[in-house]
Design an enzyme around this catalytic site. Structure first.
Site, PDB file in Angstrom:
ATOM      1  N   ASN A   1      36.827  45.126  29.298  1.00  0.00           N
ATOM      2  CA  ASN A   1      36.335  46.434  29.711  1.00  0.00           C
ATOM      3  C   ASN A   1      36.503  47.505  28.649  1.00  0.00           C
ATOM      4  O   ASN A   1      35.769  48.478  28.620  1.00  0.00           O
ATOM      5  CB  ASN A   1      37.031  46.867  31.011  1.00  0.00           C
ATOM      6  CG  ASN A   1      38.513  46.612  31.007  1.00  0.00           C
ATOM      7  OD1 ASN A   1      38.972  45.511  30.711  1.00  0.00           O
ATOM      8  ND2 ASN A   1      39.285  47.627  31.312  1.00  0.00           N
TER       9      ASN A   1
ATOM     10  N   GLN B   1      32.710  43.063  34.218  1.00  0.00           N
ATOM     11  CA  GLN B   1      31.918  43.844  33.259  1.00  0.00           C
ATOM     12  C   GLN B   1      30.650  43.122  32.794  1.00  0.00           C
ATOM     13  O   GLN B   1      29.885  43.678  32.000  1.00  0.00           O
ATOM     14  CB  GLN B   1      32.781  44.205  32.029  1.00  0.00           C
ATOM     15  CG  GLN B   1      33.983  45.076  32.338  1.00  0.00           C
ATOM     16  CD  GLN B   1      33.606  46.506  32.748  1.00  0.00           C
ATOM     17  OE1 GLN B   1      32.469  46.954  32.551  1.00  0.00           O
ATOM     18  NE2 GLN B   1      34.552  47.224  33.326  1.00  0.00           N
TER      19      GLN B   1
ATOM     20  N   SER C   1      32.653  43.106  41.001  1.00  0.00           N
ATOM     21  CA  SER C   1      32.865  44.399  41.650  1.00  0.00           C
ATOM     22  C   SER C   1      31.529  45.112  41.787  1.00  0.00           C
ATOM     23  O   SER C   1      30.752  45.164  40.824  1.00  0.00           O
ATOM     24  CB  SER C   1      33.815  45.244  40.801  1.00  0.00           C
ATOM     25  OG  SER C   1      33.965  46.522  41.364  1.00  0.00           O
ATOM     26  N   ALA C   2      31.262  45.693  42.984  1.00  0.00           N
ATOM     27  CA  ALA C   2      29.962  46.336  43.208  1.00  0.00           C
ATOM     28  C   ALA C   2      29.765  47.583  42.345  1.00  0.00           C
ATOM     29  O   ALA C   2      28.686  47.811  41.804  1.00  0.00           O
ATOM     30  CB  ALA C   2      29.831  46.707  44.684  1.00  0.00           C
ATOM     31  N   HIS C   3      30.820  48.392  42.199  1.00  0.00           N
ATOM     32  CA  HIS C   3      30.587  49.696  41.568  1.00  0.00           C
ATOM     33  C   HIS C   3      30.388  49.614  40.063  1.00  0.00           C
ATOM     34  O   HIS C   3      29.971  50.590  39.430  1.00  0.00           O
ATOM     35  CB  HIS C   3      31.685  50.702  41.954  1.00  0.00           C
ATOM     36  CG  HIS C   3      33.018  50.523  41.296  1.00  0.00           C
ATOM     37  ND1 HIS C   3      33.407  51.263  40.207  1.00  0.00           N
ATOM     38  CD2 HIS C   3      34.065  49.708  41.587  1.00  0.00           C
ATOM     39  CE1 HIS C   3      34.654  50.911  39.872  1.00  0.00           C
ATOM     40  NE2 HIS C   3      35.071  49.965  40.692  1.00  0.00           N
TER      41      HIS C   3
ATOM     42  N   THR D   1      37.176  43.653  59.739  1.00  0.00           N
ATOM     43  CA  THR D   1      35.739  43.872  59.964  1.00  0.00           C
ATOM     44  C   THR D   1      35.091  44.277  58.644  1.00  0.00           C
ATOM     45  O   THR D   1      35.589  45.139  57.925  1.00  0.00           O
ATOM     46  CB  THR D   1      35.532  44.977  61.034  1.00  0.00           C
ATOM     47  OG1 THR D   1      36.176  44.538  62.217  1.00  0.00           O
ATOM     48  CG2 THR D   1      34.059  45.223  61.302  1.00  0.00           C
TER      49      THR D   1
ATOM     50  N   CYS E   1      47.251  56.688  30.927  1.00  0.00           N
ATOM     51  CA  CYS E   1      48.220  57.750  31.175  1.00  0.00           C
ATOM     52  C   CYS E   1      49.071  57.350  32.367  1.00  0.00           C
ATOM     53  O   CYS E   1      48.575  57.240  33.477  1.00  0.00           O
ATOM     54  CB  CYS E   1      47.471  59.041  31.483  1.00  0.00           C
ATOM     55  SG  CYS E   1      48.522  60.465  31.379  1.00  0.00           S
TER      56      CYS E   1
HETATM   57  N1  PLP Z   1      38.684  44.095  36.354  1.00  0.00           N
HETATM   58  C1  PLP Z   1      38.121  44.774  35.347  1.00  0.00           C
HETATM   59  C2  PLP Z   1      37.831  44.073  34.057  1.00  0.00           C
HETATM   60  C3  PLP Z   1      37.790  46.121  35.497  1.00  0.00           C
HETATM   61  O1  PLP Z   1      37.235  46.785  34.488  1.00  0.00           O
HETATM   62  C4  PLP Z   1      38.088  46.750  36.721  1.00  0.00           C
HETATM   63  C5  PLP Z   1      37.805  48.199  36.913  1.00  0.00           C
HETATM   64  O2  PLP Z   1      38.296  49.054  36.259  1.00  0.00           O
HETATM   65  C6  PLP Z   1      38.679  46.008  37.748  1.00  0.00           C
HETATM   66  C7  PLP Z   1      38.956  44.685  37.524  1.00  0.00           C
HETATM   67  C8  PLP Z   1      39.014  46.617  39.086  1.00  0.00           C
HETATM   68  O3  PLP Z   1      37.834  46.804  39.842  1.00  0.00           O
HETATM   69  P1  PLP Z   1      37.833  47.540  41.267  1.00  0.00           P
HETATM   70  O4  PLP Z   1      37.746  48.993  40.957  1.00  0.00           O
HETATM   71  O5  PLP Z   1      36.587  47.048  41.961  1.00  0.00           O
HETATM   72  O6  PLP Z   1      39.067  47.156  41.989  1.00  0.00           O
END
Ligand code: PLP
Length: 386
Positions: free
Chosen positions: A150, A178, A198-200, A237, A325
């Site tokens: 990431n 990613q 991860s959806a977002h 749920t 941080c």
């Molecule tokens: N794994 C990686 C490589 C990520 O970049 C992130 C998000 O920062 C996560 C896991 C965690 O994802 P989530 O926010 O869906 O818990």
């Protein structure tokens, strides 16, 4: 007021209109997906449609997709000694994780820190396969290596790692959060046993994710017990609207991978050429590695990331610093530390990550802000270390 330029897609991507539309429609669907009446069946249908869409993204059977509250939860579920190819097999005793993992993996999940061991990476942020082989020493373990980092975007040699792990009788978990929309994501080509999404990160909503398991892989104890949802692996749920949004984002990405990847790669090349032209001493981390097309992580001698992030913000741009941080103290990124980057340089690490709606004008905007910032930097003002 001029529009802001958003360069933090690896932290979270803006919501895709298709995901928003799917969520709005799902919010009005009454019925618990576990209920047998018509409303319940309609809610269930929304979930199963999304399950097929997410499965399509990775080329797997929909029955192997387990929805969770996000990648952190999917990682926690994956990092369990209780995964086995057959019920009754002995639990895995050790967890090996690459040194550049997300904190939700580095912590070791249900193995805990005592049974979790790091696998080193090279100076480009790519996992050292010889070290992995030596640490396994021919004995089974659960191994967790992300598909793409990431912070630096460095893509990991998952196929080769899978062969090494399987030769030793172990299982491989891959945090692929990613990757979708940026590089291809075929579960079978990766050769992994468990994959986290991860959806977002793909233009879906925050708070939804999935763990994909190899067909037939068994977990002795669910992370969250309860009403038996998600094939008994995750009680609670379901977040129907969130899951519907995840499915819509996954479907859109699956059809646009090459166009979106080519678009961001062209922007990255323009950005990095500009950075080098303005500041020849700039260091781009992982630049010799195969990297995600949308990610640039760089530093410059004397740069202080936390001040640069504020300067970019004031200039109308959202970038991220590579420093975490915690407890009021800015600590250098564990990823850059694992790569052996000088801590002073790591303190200046800035990550720029883009997506389908980033345009050429945004990159020009960034480069003109960097020109001004670097003039201050070179004059020893404002953004440099004391
Ligand atoms: N794994 C990686 C490589 C990520 O970049 C992130 C998000 O920062 C996560 C896991 C965690 O994802 P989530 O926010 O869906 O818990």
């Amino acid at each position: 007021m001029t529009e802001r330029a958003y360069f933090d897609w690896n932290a979270t991507a803006p919501l895709r209109p298709a995901a928003r539309a799917a969520m709005l429609a799902a919010l009005d669907q009454a019925g618990n997906p576990s209920s047998v009446h018509a409303e319940g069946r309609a809610a269930r249908q929304l979930i199963e449609r999304a399950r097929s869409q997410v499965a399509g993204l990775a080329g797997v059977d929909p029955g192997d997709v387990i929805f969770t509250s996000g990648a952190s939860e999917a990682n926690a579920m994956a990092l369990s000694p209780g995964w086995s190819a057959r019920p009754g097999q002995p639990a895995l005793e050790r967890l090996l994780v690459s040194a550049i993992e997300h904190p939700s993996v580095l912590g070791g999940g249900r193995f805990g820190p005592g049974r979790t061991h790091p696998v080193p990476v090279n100076s480009q942020g790519v996992v050292a396969l010889d070290a992995l082989r030596a640490l396994l020493a021919g004995k089974p373990a659960l191994v967790s290596i992300m598909l793409a980092n990431n912070e630096t975007g460095a893509v990991q040699p998952i196929r080769e790692a899978a062969e090494i792990v399987h030769e030793a009788g172990g299982l491989l978990h891959v945090d692929a959060v990613q990757a979708p929309g940026r590089i291809s994501l075929s579960f079978n080509e990766l050769g992994a046993d468990l994959v986290t999404l991860s959806a977002h990160k793909i233009g879906g909503p925050k708070g939804v994710g999935a763990l994909i398991r190899r067909s037939g892989l068994h977990l002795s104890e669910p992370l969250i017990g309860g009403g038996g949802q998600e094939r008994g692996l995750r009680g609670g749920t379901e977040n129907v609207a969130g899951i519907a949004g995840f499915g819509a984002a996954a479907a859109e990405i699956a059809s646009r991978l090459s166009a979106e990847a080519a678009h961001t790669l062209r922007l990255r090349e323009r950005l990095e050429a500009g950075l080098r032209a303005i500041t020849p001493d700039v260091i781009i981390f992982g630049q010799s590695a195969d990297r995600l097309p949308n990610t640039t992580c760089f530093s410059h001698p004397g740069l202080r990331a936390e001040m640069a992030v504020i300067a970019f913000d004031l200039a109308g741009m959202s970038v991220s610093s590579g420093a975490a941080c915690s407890s009021g103290k800015v600590q250098p990124s564990t990823v850059l530390a694992a790569m052996g980057v000088d801590p002073a340089l790591a303190r200046g690490a800035i990550r720029v990550s883009t997506g389908f709606s980033t345009g050429d004008a945004d990159i020009e905007h960034f480069l003109s802000a960097w020109t001004k910032l670097s003039e201050s930097l070179l004059k020893g003002r404002n953004v440099i270390a004391a």
